[in-house]
Design a protein around this motif. Sequence first.
Motif, PDB file in Angstrom:
ATOM      1  N   SER A 141       8.412  -6.315  -0.768  1.00  0.00           N
ATOM      2  CA  SER A 141       7.301  -7.115  -0.249  1.00  0.00           C
ATOM      3  C   SER A 141       6.238  -6.225   0.386  1.00  0.00           C
ATOM      4  N   ASP A 188       6.896 -15.377  -3.524  1.00  0.00           N
ATOM      5  CA  ASP A 188       8.342 -15.543  -3.435  1.00  0.00           C
ATOM      6  C   ASP A 188       8.597 -17.002  -3.080  1.00  0.00           C
ATOM      7  N   GLN A 203       1.687 -11.677  -4.990  1.00  0.00           N
ATOM      8  CA  GLN A 203       3.073 -11.974  -5.341  1.00  0.00           C
ATOM      9  C   GLN A 203       3.532 -13.197  -4.562  1.00  0.00           C
ATOM     10  N   THR A 208      10.432 -14.930  -8.000  1.00  0.00           N
ATOM     11  CA  THR A 208       9.397 -13.976  -7.583  1.00  0.00           C
ATOM     12  C   THR A 208       8.438 -13.806  -8.747  1.00  0.00           C
TER      13      THR A 208
END
Length: 848
Positions: free
Chosen positions: A122, A500, A498, A510
Amino acid sequence: MAWQRALLPLVLAFSLGFFASSVRGAPASFLKGRVVDDTGAALPAVTVIVRDERGVTIATVVTDPEGAFHVPDLLPGSYVVHLSLAGFAPRTQAVDVPLAGLELELTLKLSGMFDAVVVTASRGLDSQSLRQIPQGASVVTSVEIPRRPTRTFPDVLREEPGIHVQQTTLGQGSPIIRGLTGRQVLTLVNGIRLNNATFRNGPNQYLSTIDPYEVERVEIIRGPASVLYGSDALGGVINIITRKRGYTDALQTGGRLLTKWGTADVSGLAGVDWYASSPRWVLNVNSFGQRVNGLRAGDGRYTRSAFSRFVTNDARGTPGRQNPTGFTQHGLSASLQWRLGDTQDLTLGYQRYYQYHVPRFDQVEGGNGRPHFSFPLQGRDLLFVDYDKQGWGFLDHFNAKVSYHSQPEQRRIQSFTSQGALGNITDDRSDTNTLGFIAQGRTHWGGRQALTLGGEVYLDDVTAANRILSRAGAVLVRDVRGRFPKDSRFRTYGLFLQDDVQLTQWLTGTFGARYSAFQLRIPNLEIASFLSAIGVTAPGLSDQLSQSFDDLTGSAGVVVSLNDDVNLDFHIGRAFRAPNINDFGLVGLTSAGFEIPGRGLRPESLLSYEVGIRGDWERVGGSVNLFDSELSNFVHRVRTTLGGLKEIAGSPLFTSANVGKARMMGYEAAGRVRVTRAYSVWATWFHVAGRDITNADFFPAEAGVPPPQGWLGLRWEPSGRRYWLEGFSNVARPQRRLSQLDIQEQRLGAFRTFSQIRTFRLAHGIPLAGGPLPDGRVAVPIQEIADTPFYTQTDGYYTLNLRGGLRLSENYQLLFLLENLLDRNYRVHGSGIDAPGLNASVTLEYRF
């Protein structure tokens, strides 16, 4: 004087510690405790950190041999106690300390294989368990690093699943992940790119410019990661995270002294780590120096020597130490963390690491037989500012970094002339300076999604110059065109996102995308002056080169939780690498031959499919990952000519080109079994098969695709004791799948041309027709070995090793290693040196 400078950190630490004790108020309360395992046995050496409700570290202590700890002078109130010990799951306990004090008994449970957390997945904005990552991943902690046989940082990675570490020479090392290495594997330092515009396509020495003793942990993501990290993240990402200590409620100081000795390379190391912390700031300083000498290989001999290769054709090896392989290195780092408020911090950091006089053994006595080839200077300077804030507008977490990375590299090369006489010396220096900007944030969207978003800019500028020296060292020509064109520039821009997301109770996903743009500018490609300076007449390339690329990439992965103990992982990812200044502008000797700039290159692209399974029970844990990757437009060296020349300086002529498609398939497996409370067995194994689809050959990786290999260990670490012992073995199968490039490489097939043999024999007065030599050896006739490989495979091997540790007291720790107990002679595939023979290493650490 030197001894006075060495004592300075200790005097400073003592002075600040005395000052801290004098300004601390009267005792108010206390916290006492005892830490045990789930059988009730005491656990010594547990790190106990006490923090207040704001997260400020109040105290850090270590349990004694009876598992007890004591935190005096503690104000009544609410605190959080953090416990950690290698091999056990971390524990956090909230406590309320009354005025009369508090006594606790806390229990630690044995850890599972995937309890470790990582931040790389992350971008450092949130921590995730290894269980949550839909790709192959692993972590090396600061406890494990000093236990491993480490000369330079790449050695730290050897025992990790799926990683093969190649060594061109003793001061270098390059990890190969899923068949890829060099600029196709991305290295980060605290999230800042170490890769730059002059990174080479094959094994390189840049990862060796990291001080392993200032590292808190290393996080490894195997497989494509370009969505978050951009260019070069094809084989994987290695994120090196250096030590960062917490704030304390009063001024505290501490640190450690470290010394280490080794026998196989007659090495010695000394280092000091010192810190001071307060409620508002933390200062940390780390420094070390090391001298490594000639390496003794197994059985007291080494293979692939120039004399054996060009004269006797004796593959059994040459007796003696591998010389020259010795070098000197030192490191210095400092960081200052400043608490700007309850939710924001500012860190200023500086890292400096330099190696001196690192020889290319494979280019001299260890292979190509040149009189001299070395790196007189290889270094790295990193200056950075890191701003971190919890909660900013719609963001839960915001981080910004500004960095300046400088990488100087010097090469000194001397060859024989075609008539066997000593040639002039080429002394080359290049400096790659990179200015970086990163801004990123993370926010939760609803109760099920966490978004990571941001952008980054890296500005690379290259200065380079070359001098030609006479055999006596006098300067003949100054300011010749260097290996890279002077004043070259490379610009990188990227935006990423991104998500999640918790899709269901048992399914997480993801998903990410990234847009990147690149601009390259080389003001003048002129190489005629370079060739003229080394006595070669050939047409030059004098036009200016400007090139732009862009790329849109994405990835998707899911983790399926079958139950509390077993996960299935699926991942599809695309990664890319933009051709850089090394591809478009390099001129000079490389491991393959003499290289000239590539033209018309396009970005490399990799598409990878991965499936994995993880299981983690109380006594058993393991994982298996299978992958299938296709690399398109991969850039590689190909034979070429220049003005009718096929060779320059006795080496074949190469250039970089997009050569088509390649496919890598394989698997990685790791497991651990706790046989009893004290005994545990662990193992790793991986296999990669690579094919050049376009040219119907094995994949032409620069250091060769590694053979099937793994590690097996048996550890005895009784609970509540101060000592541990471990026997372990490294096993590798033979590698017979050599590409045509592998056959040419002096580190692998060691192919010999007629001109190479002739030049070497003329230089050493050895008859071309062969016959007896004064020392009793026999020279083989040149026609019998010309234009043939010296080896057609890399032999398999296994090693037996033993290591252990003893905590002498709360402050002293002793570690020892006995490496290659059978003293076997072997070579790690693709390396330029034979591996160490029987080696004894001792490390003594004192914490104050």
